[in-house]
Design a protein around this motif. Structure first.
Motif, mmCIF file in Angstrom:
data_model
loop_
_atom_site.group_PDB
_atom_site.id
_atom_site.type_symbol
_atom_site.label_atom_id
_atom_site.label_comp_id
_atom_site.label_asym_id
_atom_site.label_seq_id
_atom_site.Cartn_x
_atom_site.Cartn_y
_atom_site.Cartn_z
ATOM 1 N N ILE A 162 0.819 -1.213 0.000
ATOM 2 C CA ILE A 162 0.000 0.000 0.000
ATOM 3 C C ILE A 162 0.854 1.265 0.000
ATOM 4 O O ILE A 162 0.483 2.282 -0.593
ATOM 5 C CB ILE A 162 -0.988 0.002 1.191
ATOM 6 C CG1 ILE A 162 -2.031 1.103 0.989
ATOM 7 C CG2 ILE A 162 -0.250 0.149 2.519
ATOM 8 C CD1 ILE A 162 -3.206 1.002 1.924
ATOM 9 N N ALA A 163 2.030 1.222 0.647
ATOM 10 C CA ALA A 163 2.888 2.408 0.683
ATOM 11 C C ALA A 163 3.363 2.804 -0.703
ATOM 12 O O ALA A 163 3.593 3.979 -0.987
ATOM 13 C CB ALA A 163 4.078 2.180 1.605
ATOM 14 N N LEU A 164 3.519 1.818 -1.589
ATOM 15 C CA LEU A 164 3.982 2.094 -2.947
ATOM 16 C C LEU A 164 2.829 2.318 -3.914
ATOM 17 O O LEU A 164 2.955 3.091 -4.858
ATOM 18 C CB LEU A 164 4.852 0.925 -3.439
ATOM 19 C CG LEU A 164 6.135 0.657 -2.650
ATOM 20 C CD1 LEU A 164 6.824 -0.576 -3.199
ATOM 21 C CD2 LEU A 164 7.066 1.859 -2.718
ATOM 22 N N ASP A 165 1.717 1.633 -3.691
ATOM 23 C CA ASP A 165 0.622 1.653 -4.652
ATOM 24 C C ASP A 165 -0.406 2.752 -4.411
ATOM 25 O O ASP A 165 -1.014 3.265 -5.349
ATOM 26 C CB ASP A 165 -0.110 0.304 -4.654
ATOM 27 C CG ASP A 165 0.738 -0.814 -5.236
ATOM 28 O OD1 ASP A 165 1.736 -0.495 -5.910
ATOM 29 O OD2 ASP A 165 0.400 -1.985 -5.004
ATOM 30 N N SER A 166 -0.646 3.108 -3.171
ATOM 31 C CA SER A 166 -1.763 3.995 -2.854
ATOM 32 C C SER A 166 -1.475 5.447 -3.219
ATOM 33 O O SER A 166 -0.423 5.990 -2.866
ATOM 34 C CB SER A 166 -2.093 3.916 -1.369
ATOM 35 O OG SER A 166 -3.097 4.860 -1.038
ATOM 36 N N GLU A 214 -10.110 3.119 -6.398
ATOM 37 C CA GLU A 214 -10.657 2.455 -5.220
ATOM 38 C C GLU A 214 -9.826 1.254 -4.796
ATOM 39 O O GLU A 214 -9.579 1.028 -3.603
ATOM 40 C CB GLU A 214 -12.098 2.037 -5.482
ATOM 41 C CG GLU A 214 -12.785 1.447 -4.258
ATOM 42 C CD GLU A 214 -14.257 1.163 -4.482
ATOM 43 O OE1 GLU A 214 -14.858 0.467 -3.625
ATOM 44 O OE2 GLU A 214 -14.818 1.614 -5.496
ATOM 45 N N ALA A 215 -9.357 0.475 -5.764
ATOM 46 C CA ALA A 215 -8.558 -0.706 -5.436
ATOM 47 C C ALA A 215 -7.208 -0.321 -4.856
ATOM 48 O O ALA A 215 -6.706 -0.977 -3.930
ATOM 49 C CB ALA A 215 -8.374 -1.553 -6.687
ATOM 50 N N ARG A 216 -6.609 0.735 -5.377
ATOM 51 C CA ARG A 216 -5.275 1.122 -4.924
ATOM 52 C C ARG A 216 -5.311 1.924 -3.632
ATOM 53 O O ARG A 216 -4.442 1.778 -2.767
ATOM 54 C CB ARG A 216 -4.565 1.919 -6.026
ATOM 55 C CG ARG A 216 -4.235 1.052 -7.248
ATOM 56 C CD ARG A 216 -3.710 1.891 -8.407
ATOM 57 N NE ARG A 216 -2.576 2.675 -8.011
ATOM 58 C CZ ARG A 216 -2.474 4.002 -8.205
ATOM 59 N NH1 ARG A 216 -3.455 4.671 -8.799
ATOM 60 N NH2 ARG A 216 -1.403 4.642 -7.819
#
Length: 260
Positions: A81-85, A123-125
């Motif tokens: 999540i730290a990289l994708d969000s 929403e997914a990220r």
């Protein structure tokens, strides 16, 4: 406790401030009550570069046990999540509260960096449809974040709520995360007594923009050996293992800037 949310109150700031480890759970519960009263669910992270999230003194994950993120697919279980969000991406470039949804970021002051953040598959990220986010920039370059997510997931326009509660959430989020980090001793990444001299700072400023020892010596009118001496002394004071880490730690403490 009945909380009136129309204006900031020191009573609820104190309620979310952590002065000792045994207060972590109580402070988290207070922040949770405040958020629920506003129809929001809290997602706290003390360090967006760390896969771990805040815990109480017994190691219980606050996101799960206090703030109600119990799903097997909850955000705090996602190691990427730290990289994708886009939420964590934005926290690297913004220090004030903002809100966002799939249509974009909304801040009180324009921030040109946010417009370059990818919002595809939002929403997914982001693992939410919309959120009010509080970036928490801490000493030593650590970045935390607290997001407030609508319990009613059909609500994606948070403009009115941000106007009313954005600054309040900012105050509460920063107080909770900063006091958690301080209490848990998670931010002591540099020696407490690491004061650099004027000449050490001068040499590091030139080193930060890529100048060699020889070039620095010519610029400041000292020998190359003298330049090496000052940079070496700085590395000892900052407990750094090499030139690059010395520059990095000096920047973290605000002695130098990494911008040209």
């Amino acid at each position: 406790m009945v909380l009136e949310m129309d204006a900031p109150s020191l009573e609820w700031v104190d309620a979310v401030r952590i002065a000792s480890p045994d207060q972590i759970r109580l402070a988290a519960e207070a922040l949770n009550r405040i958020a629920l009263d506003c129809g929001m669910q809290v997602a706290p992270a003390h360090n967006i570069a760390d896969k771990r999230t805040p815990v109480d003194t017994e190691g219980n994950v606050l996101a799960r046990d206090v703030f109600g993120w119990t799903s097997d697919k909850a955000w705090w279980r996602n190691p990427r999540i730290a990289l994708d969000s886009p939420i964590t991406s934005a926290c690297r470039f913004e220090s004030e509260p903002f809100w966002l949804n799939e249509k974009g970021f909304h801040t009180r002051q324009a921030n040109r960096y946010l417009s370059g953040i990818d919002l595809s598959n939002f929403e997914a990220r982001a693992m939410t449809r919309a959120a009010i986010v509080v970036p928490v920039h801490l000493p030593f370059g650590q970045i935390g974040a607290v997001s407030f997510n609508p319990l009613d997931q059909s609500i994606t326009d948070l403009g009115d709520m941000f106007e009313r509660y954005g600054d309040i959430f900012g105050l509460l989020g920063r107080t909770f995360i900063a006091s958690y980090v301080n209490t848990m001793g998670l931010a002591q990444a540099l020696p407490a007594k690491s004061r650099l001299s004027k000449r050490e700072v001068e040499c590091l400023r030139w080193a930060a923009i890529g100048k060699t020892d020889l070039e620095i010596s010519m610029i400041i009118g000292r020998s190359r050996a003298t330049v090496r001496f000052h940079i070496h002394n700085a590395s000892i004071k900052l407990d750094a293992v090499n030139r690059s880490q010395t520059v990095f730690k000096a920047a973290q403490l605000g002695y130098i800037s990494l911008h040209k």
